[in-house]
Motif scaffolding. Structure first.
Motif, short mmCIF file in Angstrom:
data_model
loop_
_atom_site.label_atom_id
_atom_site.label_comp_id
_atom_site.label_asym_id
_atom_site.label_seq_id
_atom_site.Cartn_x
_atom_site.Cartn_y
_atom_site.Cartn_z
N SER A 1 -46.31 -38.75 -9.32
CA SER A 1 -47.41 -37.98 -9.92
C SER A 1 -46.94 -37.34 -11.23
O SER A 1 -47.68 -37.32 -12.22
CB SER A 1 -47.89 -36.89 -8.95
N ASP B 1 -54.13 -34.66 -5.24
CA ASP B 1 -53.21 -33.98 -4.32
C ASP B 1 -53.95 -33.05 -3.36
O ASP B 1 -54.85 -32.33 -3.74
CB ASP B 1 -52.17 -33.17 -5.11
N LYS C 1 -42.38 -31.22 -0.27
CA LYS C 1 -43.10 -30.51 -1.30
C LYS C 1 -44.42 -30.03 -0.74
O LYS C 1 -44.89 -30.53 0.27
CB LYS C 1 -43.30 -31.39 -2.54
N THR D 1 -49.75 -36.70 -2.24
CA THR D 1 -50.85 -37.49 -2.75
C THR D 1 -51.51 -38.25 -1.63
O THR D 1 -50.86 -39.04 -0.96
CB THR D 1 -50.34 -38.47 -3.82
N ASP E 1 -52.90 -41.64 -7.77
CA ASP E 1 -52.94 -40.95 -9.07
C ASP E 1 -53.45 -41.94 -10.11
O ASP E 1 -53.19 -43.14 -10.01
CB ASP E 1 -51.54 -40.52 -9.49
MG MG Z 1 -47.67 -37.63 -5.83
#
Ligand code: MG
Ligand code: GDP
Length: 184
Positions: free
Chosen positions: A17, A32, A43, A47, A51
């Motif tokens: 991303s 996201d 994280k 996603t 994207d």
């Molecule tokens: Mg991503």
């Protein structure tokens, strides 16, 4: 106008991303969502769809960038994206050896479906515990220098670094298209 469709793939957290956001001239489509599963350990957001970014080279040519979905499963979105792709880059975080096996699986998945130019982009080379380029390539199953794909070191957070990786892939695609045209 000619459109080159480039797929950006790789494990969760590799930098897909960020890579697309760094070179896209349009606001990237924000797909996201807050992660609810184990990916949230890596994280906060992951996603769920793909994207999308765009880069206009000149009035004749544009680059469309598609990032594969972040979850560790392949579905119809993957097939839709890769069947239309002209070339792809596989991003691999060099400091996360636990992901190399998945990256390998991804390479064989792609190889079974498409024969298109690809390069490997090693990310997170600036992070502690990063493996060397040679060691990552070997871990990905490329033992023979002559058959390994071109590999670039890329920091997705830096626009110039991403631009270099994009140029490397575009050049490879242009060479490939020219040699295909010669052979018919
Ligand atoms: Mg991503
Ligand atoms: N230090 C460093 N951070 C990076 C690098 N590449 C990506 N990141 C960071 O890693 C995190 C995950 O990147 P993201 O683009 O969301 O990964 P994706 O899951 O592949 O889409 C983000 O916080 C990025 O800023 C890199 O080469 N070096």
């Amino acid at each position: 106008m000619e459109i080159m469709r480039m797929v950006v793939t790789g494990p969760v957290g590799a930098g897909k991303s960020t890579f697309i956001r760094s070179v896209s001239e349009i606001e990237t489509v924000d797909t996201d969502r807050t992660a609810t599963d184990e990916t949230s350990l890596i994280k906060e957001k992951t996603t769920v769809a793909f994207d999308f970014g765009r880069l206009q080279f000149n009035s004749e040519m544009a680059l469309h960038l598609y990032g594969t979905p972040g979850q560790e499963r392949f579905d119809f979105i993957w097939d839709m994206l890769i069947n239309k792709a002209h070339a792809y880059i596989l991003l691999v975080a060099a400091h996360r050896p636990g992901e190399f096996r998945y990256a390998r699986r991804l390479i064989s998945y792609m190889n079974q479906r498409v024969q298109i130019p690809m390069i490997i982009g090693l990310t997170h080379m600036d992070c502690s515990g990063a493996w060397s380029k040679e060691n990552v390539i070997t871990a990905l199953g490329y033992y023979d220098e002559n058959t390994q794909p071109p590999t670039v070191l890329v920091n997705p957070t830096e626009m110039s670094s991403v631009a270099n990786a994009v140029i490397a892939l575009v050049q490879l695609y242009v060479q490939y298209s020219a040699s295909k045209a010669m052979s018919v």
